[in-house]
Design a protein around this motif. Structure first.
Motif, PDB file in Angstrom:
ATOM      1  N   ARG A   1      -0.628  -0.576  -4.408  1.00  0.00           N
ATOM      2  CA  ARG A   1      -2.017  -0.093  -4.427  1.00  0.00           C
ATOM      3  C   ARG A   1      -2.077   1.271  -3.741  1.00  0.00           C
ATOM      4  O   ARG A   1      -1.699   1.398  -2.578  1.00  0.00           O
TER       5      ARG A   1
ATOM      6  N   LEU B   1       0.843  -1.193   0.000  1.00  0.00           N
ATOM      7  CA  LEU B   1       0.000   0.000   0.000  1.00  0.00           C
ATOM      8  C   LEU B   1       0.879   1.243   0.000  1.00  0.00           C
ATOM      9  O   LEU B   1       1.918   1.275   0.662  1.00  0.00           O
TER      10      LEU B   1
ATOM     11  N   TRP C   1      -3.130  -8.456  -4.338  1.00  0.00           N
ATOM     12  CA  TRP C   1      -2.957  -7.689  -5.565  1.00  0.00           C
ATOM     13  C   TRP C   1      -1.473  -7.597  -5.898  1.00  0.00           C
ATOM     14  O   TRP C   1      -0.612  -7.779  -5.040  1.00  0.00           O
TER      15      TRP C   1
END
Length: 511
Positions: free
Chosen positions: A63, A24, A59
């Motif tokens: 992100r 992140l 993912w």
């Protein structure tokens, strides 16, 4: 000082953390790292509609975590702006993290928003966690399913999906908060109103055991439903759409279409008074369901039986819990004797509760009696009884009452419901609750907010907010005011009226 309105700085690359699902990138604001819109579960749509939450899929790459996730579908009755959540892909199960130091091992505060189990969004400005995080904590705020999506009791769906979402968020915190500088062994839940009801419920949810060490419950609502009552309300909501109360039928309705059905039922709940009882008076169409599985018992029963022995609890309420609702309902200065008598008949405990209220408050007029019995039934006595249950079950508990009069509207709202939210977060200039403080917060407001933030963060750090634990028979509580003081619980007349009442799950009262 109150928290400024924070915006990400585009000039510098944001901080990055690696979670179990992927990397992140957040932003740095007001001296803390912030990560917004972090998914903690898969979107509960399509095949996952009305199902228990599923872990988020990993993912690739980095992100961005710069924007709050979308609000879950919610009611329009309490002033929430309608939104079209279907276009978001149902990505409502997100959380937000503020951390002063991702390399530390700090206590963690996890906020569950309130809103009657029908509205709520962790992205509201009053829940900005920068000031609390700046005091040396990691702050997490979360979204969960509301209304029909989260709490309607449906055939073919697990009960209490909103609570299960909260458990999933806590599991995410357990598995990931170290990467943000948090200590997973020092997690404190905190919430207000329905958020406090959720906090209280989670003390009784077996799946939440071990996921938090401490809990702060601010204005706990006493409304928990039996399966019978919850199923009856769900059937009425489904009937508004010409459907059966099943997950299969309601899955055919777009998520954005369901809140209107709940709102329609809430707007005419008085017609079910003989069947649904006191919840028709507020009205309250949704609440956690004591289903025997997700939630085996009410929080009061669970804590009295010892469920909270390993959980430190801080619980309290405001003095004038119902005044804000009297204003919202357009009844401030307008409560008639007939309306007061109806409230006393429906809400006061025991067969002669109305007479006992009048005897206990002999000088009270209709409006005072109306507000007292509403406040006691919905928030004040459930909060007090939660402290009593925790102490009886061998757990540690601290209690408080917020008695500081909000200066907004010339002080007409007193120490009303929701006043504690801006004071605890320190966001005295932003969000709707800040309207209670007034446009220019006084040094007195700033000082009280600072004291409350210090108490909440101290409690999260080591379980002591700075005043003696609550016990019987001394019943010592902190009175939070311009000059806070420890005193015996001040609402003695109400305490005596309700001392033998059990806040059991609310049943169907008629066939």
């Amino acid at each position: 000082m109150s928290a400024p309105q924070s915006t990400p700085s585009p000039a510098a690359p944001g901080p990055e953390v690696r979670t179990a699902a992927g990397v992140l990138r957040g932003s740095r604001e007001a001296g803390v790292a912030v990560f917004r819109g972090v998914p903690y579960a898969e979107p509960p749509v399509g095949a996952l509609r009305f199902a228990a939450p599923r872990p988020v899929r990993p993912w690739e790459g980095v992100r961005p975590a710069l924007s709050y996730g979308p609000p879950p579908p919610q009611s329009g009755l309490l002033g929430a702006a309608p939104q079209g959540p279907d276009a978001t892909g149902g990505d409502w199960l997100t959380l937000n993290v503020w951390t002063p130091d991702p390399a530390a091992a700090l206590p963690v505060l996890v906020w569950i928003p309130g809103g009657g189990y029908v509205i709520g969004h962790a992205g509201r400005p009053e829940y900005d966690g920068a000031l609390l995080a700046g005091a040396g904590t990691v702050v997490v705020t979360l979204n969960y399913r509301l209304g029909v999506e989260g709490f309607a009791h449906l055939d073919g769906a697990p009960a209490n999906r909103g609570l299960l979402d909260q458990v999933a968020a806590l599991e995410w915190v357990r598995d990931n908060v170290r990467a943000f500088g948090g200590d997973p062994d020092r997690v404190t839940l905190f919430g207000q109103s329905a958020g406090a009801g959720s906090v209280a419920a989670l003390t009784a949810v077996p799946r939440a055991a071990g996921l938090f060490r401490r809990a702060v419950a601010q204005s706990v609502p006493g409304t928990f439903f039996t399966p019978g009552l919850a199923a009856d309300v769900a059937a009425a909501c489904a009937a508004e759409l010409g459907l059966r109360p099943t997950a299969a039928d309601l899955s055919r309705v777009p998520p954005s279409g369901l809140p209107a059905a709940g709102d329609a039922v809430a707007a005419k709940m008085a017609q079910w008074e003989d069947r649904w009882g006191p919840v028709t008076h507020r009205p309250i169409p949704f609440a956690p369901v004591v289903d025997g599985d997700v939630l085996p018992a009410t929080p009061w029963q669970a804590l009295a039986d010892g469920a909270g022995r390993d959980v430190d609890l801080l619980v309290g309420h405001t003095r004038d819990e119902h005044r804000l609702f009297t204003l919202i309902d357009g009844l401030l200065g307008q409560v008639t004797e007939e309306r007061a008598e109806t409230a006393l008949r429906l809400l006061a405990p025991g067969p002669d509760g109305a007479r006992r209220y009048r005897a206990s408050f002999p000088t009270a007029g209709p409006e005072e009696l109306y507000e007292l019995v509403n406040a006691d039934w919905l928030f004040r006595m459930p909060s007090l009884h939660l402290a009593r249950a925790q102490a009886a079950g061998g757990g540690r508990v601290h209690a408080y009452e917020l008695t500081w009069t909000a200066p907004g509207m010339g002080g007409a709202l007193g120490a009303c419901h929701g006043l504690d939210v801006p004071l605890v977060f320190g966001n005295l200039h932003s969000g709707e609750p800040a309207l209670l403080i007034g446009p220019d917060p006084s040094p007195e407001a700033e000082a009280l907010s600072a004291r409350m933030r210090a108490a909440w963060t101290a409690f999260a750090a080591h379980g002591d907010p700075g005043w003696p634990a609550y016990d019987e028979p001394r019943r010592r509580v902190m009175l939070l005011d311009a000059d806070p003081e420890v005193a015996a619980y001040p609402e003695e007349a109400s305490r005596l009226l309700w001392q033998d009442h059990a806040f059991a799950a609310l049943p169907l009262v008629g066939g």
